[in-house]
Design a protein around this motif. Structure first.
Motif, short mmCIF file in Angstrom:
data_model
loop_
_atom_site.label_atom_id
_atom_site.label_comp_id
_atom_site.label_asym_id
_atom_site.label_seq_id
_atom_site.Cartn_x
_atom_site.Cartn_y
_atom_site.Cartn_z
N LEU A 1 -32.28 34.17 -22.58
CA LEU A 1 -31.24 34.05 -21.57
C LEU A 1 -29.83 34.31 -22.07
N GLN A 2 -29.62 34.29 -23.39
CA GLN A 2 -28.30 34.55 -23.96
C GLN A 2 -28.47 34.72 -25.46
N GLU A 3 -27.44 35.18 -26.14
CA GLU A 3 -27.52 35.27 -27.59
C GLU A 3 -26.38 34.53 -28.26
N THR A 4 -26.50 34.37 -29.54
CA THR A 4 -25.65 33.42 -30.27
C THR A 4 -24.16 33.70 -30.14
N GLU A 5 -23.78 34.98 -30.08
CA GLU A 5 -22.35 35.30 -30.05
C GLU A 5 -21.67 34.79 -28.77
N ILE A 6 -22.45 34.53 -27.72
CA ILE A 6 -21.84 34.23 -26.42
C ILE A 6 -22.42 32.98 -25.76
N ASP A 7 -23.18 32.17 -26.50
CA ASP A 7 -23.81 31.04 -25.84
C ASP A 7 -22.87 29.86 -25.65
N ASP A 8 -21.74 29.88 -26.33
CA ASP A 8 -20.77 28.79 -26.22
C ASP A 8 -19.44 29.29 -26.78
N ASN A 9 -18.53 28.37 -27.04
CA ASN A 9 -17.24 28.72 -27.63
C ASN A 9 -17.23 28.54 -29.14
N ARG A 10 -18.38 28.82 -29.75
CA ARG A 10 -18.47 28.78 -31.21
C ARG A 10 -18.83 30.17 -31.70
N ARG A 11 -17.99 30.76 -32.48
CA ARG A 11 -18.30 32.08 -33.04
C ARG A 11 -19.06 31.85 -34.33
N GLY A 12 -20.36 32.21 -34.31
CA GLY A 12 -21.22 31.89 -35.43
C GLY A 12 -21.72 30.47 -35.30
N LYS A 13 -21.99 29.84 -36.42
CA LYS A 13 -22.63 28.52 -36.40
C LYS A 13 -21.64 27.39 -36.15
N ASN A 14 -20.41 27.51 -36.67
CA ASN A 14 -19.52 26.37 -36.66
C ASN A 14 -18.12 26.66 -36.15
N ASN A 15 -17.68 27.89 -36.17
CA ASN A 15 -16.30 28.23 -35.88
C ASN A 15 -16.02 28.14 -34.38
N TYR A 16 -15.21 27.20 -33.97
CA TYR A 16 -14.92 26.99 -32.55
C TYR A 16 -13.71 27.81 -32.13
N SER A 17 -13.89 28.64 -31.13
CA SER A 17 -12.79 29.39 -30.52
C SER A 17 -13.28 29.93 -29.19
N PRO A 18 -12.39 30.13 -28.23
CA PRO A 18 -12.82 30.59 -26.91
C PRO A 18 -13.57 31.92 -26.98
N VAL A 19 -14.65 32.02 -26.22
CA VAL A 19 -15.45 33.24 -26.12
C VAL A 19 -15.45 33.64 -24.65
N ALA A 20 -14.76 34.72 -24.33
CA ALA A 20 -14.53 35.07 -22.93
C ALA A 20 -15.82 35.33 -22.17
N THR A 21 -16.82 35.86 -22.84
CA THR A 21 -18.05 36.22 -22.13
C THR A 21 -19.07 35.09 -22.09
N SER A 22 -18.79 33.96 -22.72
CA SER A 22 -19.74 32.85 -22.64
C SER A 22 -19.74 32.27 -21.23
N LEU A 23 -20.83 31.65 -20.86
CA LEU A 23 -20.94 31.00 -19.56
C LEU A 23 -20.41 29.58 -19.69
N ASP A 24 -19.27 29.33 -19.08
CA ASP A 24 -18.64 28.01 -19.09
C ASP A 24 -18.43 27.48 -20.50
N GLY A 25 -18.27 28.37 -21.48
CA GLY A 25 -18.05 27.92 -22.85
C GLY A 25 -19.19 27.14 -23.44
N GLY A 26 -20.39 27.28 -22.88
CA GLY A 26 -21.56 26.56 -23.36
C GLY A 26 -21.98 25.41 -22.47
N LEU A 27 -21.10 24.99 -21.58
CA LEU A 27 -21.40 23.85 -20.70
C LEU A 27 -22.25 24.29 -19.52
N LEU A 28 -22.79 23.31 -18.82
CA LEU A 28 -23.50 23.58 -17.59
C LEU A 28 -22.50 23.52 -16.44
N GLY A 29 -21.76 24.61 -16.28
CA GLY A 29 -20.76 24.71 -15.23
C GLY A 29 -21.21 25.68 -14.16
N PRO A 30 -20.29 26.09 -13.30
CA PRO A 30 -20.67 26.96 -12.18
C PRO A 30 -21.20 28.32 -12.61
#
Length: 824
Positions: free
Chosen positions: A499-528
């Motif tokens: 359903l998604q891949e690691t680069e865009i599943d949340d606002n974490r680039r890679g395993k630990n680095n947190y930063s906004p990811v424009a193409t993620s769905l709700d930044g990883g949350l269960l949002g709209p």
């Protein structure tokens, strides 16, 4: 700079716009395949991490809002205003074809006049124009494209004239002489010009999604002319048989994919409740907007058809009731409350067609089980390419980064398409349908694919109308996906939805680095965004009989985010399909340990491990899940190292047959022994093969599944041995200690056992004899030897043995699967 690269041009058909027929060709400005006359000025690609450092270039990058997060700019930029010196042949080219020529390949569905829309960003008075031509010719109608809108991305179709310097609307066009592929050429007029995307449309009334007449402010979706709603009539279609796809269609409220006043994907909600006459079985199935009901063929973007699909479990009468309402107010819409019934007969299909086997279900055991024929499932097939759906024959599909993730033609599999197989829009679809046929013909029964990867490795798959608009879905593209999935099911293939891949599943680039990811769905949350995405995918494809929902490839969401996503999938999916998650090898302990047991609704793991550690890791997670109180189905779906994975056949495109890393080599035989048999002999659910990015026909670029044909033969043989040898593998457990292996050892031989009744031993090579401990067993046992190294099943009987101690089996040596059954 991307000069001289042959790149696929992504193009999209948007079909009918409002009430008129319109053919549309769309492509990204950065998707050119060649640039000429670039010694004085050149077009440079501007994207995140690759911003040209040329001087002068007085304005900053304008990546925010750029389609695909990239655009092109003519540089250097020495003239921004009238006050700057104008130099013909340097910063200004009044005649086309003289400076910085870009070439694009585009496929036109029909001949005719195409009005040229371009999306541009202008910051001054002298960076707002270019020329466009066709097949090396520069007609007057393509000269001096012009805009006067400043400081924002903006769609325009205007031609500058001697009298109207600001441009005459809809006077900029190309006359295309014939349907088919042509070259669209663009040449510089003013340096500093920034281009994002082109759309060529046959209808003078067409306006691109996001077009705005305003000279300032944010862009808005274009107004659409409304059509009357339907009267609510309901019909059912499909073969009315058990396990077949039954479609309920409602002639309901008229809608448009890009209607700015009413979004059909968020503002209207449809459900259909199906109930069997027994009263013991009922499904509440989500519905979806289907445009004209034939969007895969017509590319319609509007219509009045709303749909839901049932795959019925039982024969007899089924009743249905439609709920079709405004999402916010719950106001009934045409079709709401409609009810009816239909009668279902027994299926007339046979395996491998899944309609002859039934729905594949999680039943609290290590293997999924078909509800129809009651057989257990072991899978084998490709994990690569993850970009299976990045196919140039799908509407609205383009390569956002063509050099990295090009579109697929599936040309090598055109020969596998057969008369009677599906296609759309003439010959479209034959390559990808042929690829599905090939997998089935090889005896494989599974394949995987991403349904969303914008911003990921391939960056060429999204279900939306536009890559950046996550709330509006491309109905015709999704209908075409559905044709492929339907055919795959009829050919016996399990659908692995990633359903998604690691680069865009949340606002974490890679395993630990947190930063906004424009193409993620709700930044990883269960949002709209995520809720809508899951609902659309499940509504359109959840009726399929054999599938899993994989929460994500190398998933890095938090445990709470993973649980929330899985819970919503379980809530929306009426059929309770298998739910798994995939993660990094070194993250498994952290991820899976928080999801096993009653900590989540997940029912299994999609493992990624080094190819030679598959047995140990499969066994580990089966036992960890058991200990947590809930059995998991554990498959091995990716083999490291990531740059190699499963190698091609020796000789394919000159490949030596050896994959080498850090001075160590392995080949397809090692994969057979340690990956395929390693998983199966641990009690695993099977394998999907990943193809590393350094090898021919790899994870992002594969077009030819024949590159691993020998490995497919080994898979076919292994599945055949498990199913045809008569062993009840679903009742057997790993018992490596009976053949001399410790609980944690990764060495061979391996043993599966139903103690006292049947044993399966896999040994890769070595001595002509093997020992098995039958100390606490009595009786006589028959022994059969199977050859795992061929593409077909070969076996022969060996001398019988008597239990009562450690018994030596003389099997003749070599790689073998030895079946030992008690004689009753």
């Amino acid at each position: 700079m991307r000069f001289g690269l042959i790149l696929s041009v992504g193009f999209a058909w948007f079909g009918q716009f409002v009430a008129a027929d319109v053919s549309v060709v769309s492509f990204e400005a950065e998707a050119f395949f060649e640039q000429d006359l670039d010694d004085v000025r050149a077009w440079y690609v501007v994207e995140d991490g690759s911003i040209p450092r040329l001087s002068p270039d007085p304005d900053p990058a304008h990546l925010e809002g750029a389609s695909g997060s990239a655009y092109i700019e003519a540089l250097p930029d020495t003239r921004r205003t009238h006050a700057d010196k104008l130099i013909h042949g340097e910063n200004f080219a009044p005649e086309p074809g003289k400076m910085a020529i870009l070439k694009y390949r585009a496929s036109f569905p029909v001949a005719g006049r195409y009005y040229v829309w371009a999306r541009v960003f202008s910051t001054g008075t002298e960076d707002n124009g270019f020329h466009i031509g066709l097949n090396g010719e520069w007609p007057e109608s393509g000269r001096r494209w012009q805009t006067v809108v400043k400081r924002r991305w903006h769609w325009e179709c205007k031609q500058r004239t001697a009298k109207v310097h600001s441009g005459v609307p809809m006077q900029l066009y190309l006359d295309v002489p014939s349907a088919g592929e042509h070259e669209v050429w663009v040449s510089m007029r003013e340096d500093g010009c920034e281009l994002d995307r082109f759309i060529l449309a046959t209808d003078i009334a067409y306006r691109p999604p996001g077009y705005s007449r305003e000279a300032g402010g944010s862009q808005k979706l274009a107004k659409v002319d409304r059509v009357a709603n339907g009267k609510g009539a309901v019909s059912t279609s499909g073969e009315k048989r058990v396990w077949h796809k039954i479609t309920t269609s409602v002639d309901g409220p008229w809608a448009h994919e890009s209607d700015p006043d009413r979004n059909p994907f968020t503002d209207i909600e449809m459900w259909v409740i199906y109930t069997h006459e027994s009263g013991n079985l009922s499904y509440r199935v989500p519905g979806y907007f289907a445009a004209d009901g034939r969007a895969g063929e017509t590319s319609a973007v509007s219509g009045r058809i709303w749909r839901a699909h049932l795959s019925p479990d039982l024969p007899g009468q089924w009743q249905y009731r439609v709920e079709l309402r405004e999402a916010k107010s719950d106001k009934p819409l045409p079709g709401d409350g409609q009810a009816g019934s239909f009668v279902i007969k027994a299926s007339d299909k046979a395996a491998p067609d899944l309609r002859g086997r039934g729905r594949l279900e999680y039943v609290g055991e290590r293997y999924l089980k078909f509800a129809g024929d009651q057989s257990y499932f072991l899978k084998a097939g490709p994990d690569a390419p993850e970009t299976f759906l990045a196919y140039e024959g799908f509407d609205g599909t383009r390569a956002n980064s063509p050099g990295k993730g090009p579109l697929k033609t599936w040309q090598p599999h055109l020969r596998d398409w057969r008369d009677g197989d599906p296609s759309w829009k003439g010959d479209r679809g034959k390559g990808i349908i042929g690829a599905v046929n090939y997998l089935s013909d090889q005896g494989l029964n599974a394949f995987s694919f991403l349904t969303y990867n914008a911003g990921g490795d391939g960056d060429n798959i999204w279900p939306f109308v536009d890559r950046g608009d996550k709330m509006r879905y491309d109905v015709s593209k999704l209908d075409q996906w559905g044709m492929v999935f339907d055919h795959a099911s009829s050919r016996g293939l399990y659908l692995h939805f990633k359903l998604q891949e690691t680069e865009i599943d949340d606002n974490r680039r890679g395993k630990n680095n947190y930063s906004p990811v424009a193409t993620s769905l709700d930044g990883g949350l269960l949002g709209p965004e995520r809720r809508l995405y899951l609902r659309e995918i499940i509504a359109r494809y959840g009726y399929h009989l054999a599938l899993n929902w994989n929460l994500g490839e190398e998933n890095t969401q938090s445990p709470d985010e993973q649980r929330a996503m899985a819970d919503y999938v379980r809530q929306i999916d009426p059929y309770d399909h298998h739910i798994v998650i995939h993660t990094y090898p070194d993250q498994q302990d952290r991820v899976y340990s928080r999801l096993i047991g009653d900590q989540s609704v997940l029912t299994g793991a999609s493992l990624q491990n080094p190819w030679h550690r598959v047995h140990q890791r499969t066994l580990h997670w089966l036992r960890e899940a058991d200990a947590a109180g809930k059995v998991w189905v554990v498959a091995n779906d990716e083999q490291n190292p990531a740059d190699l994975g499963v190698p091609p056949d020796p000789g394919y495109q000159g490949f030596s047959g050896k994959a080498t890393k850090d001075g160590k080599s392995y080949d397809l035989h090692d994969i057979r022994r340690d990956t395929l048999w390693g998983n199966l002999m641990a009690g695993g659910a099977g394998v999907e093969y990943y193809f590393g990015y350094k090898l021919p026909e790899n994870d992002l670029r594969l077009n030819d599944f024949r590159s691993r044909e020998q490995s497919w033969g080994f898979c076919r043989t292994a599945l055949g041995i498990f199913h045809d040898s008569g062993i009840p593998f679903w009742e057997m457990q790993s018992a490596d200690h009976l053949v001399g292996n410790s609980e944690s050892a990764n060495r061979r031989p391996w043993c599966l056992a139903k103690p006292g009744e049947v044993y399966l031993i896999y040994t890769p090579d070595g001595k002509a004899e093997l020992d098995i401990d039958l100390t606490e067993v009595d009786g006589e046992f028959a022994v059969q030897k199977y050859d795992p190294t061929g593409s077909d099943i070969h076996s022969h009987d060996l001398e019988r043995i008597k239990a009562g101690g450690k018994v030596r089996v003389n099997y003749g040596g070599g790689e073998a699967a030895v079946v030992i059954k008690k004689i009753e």
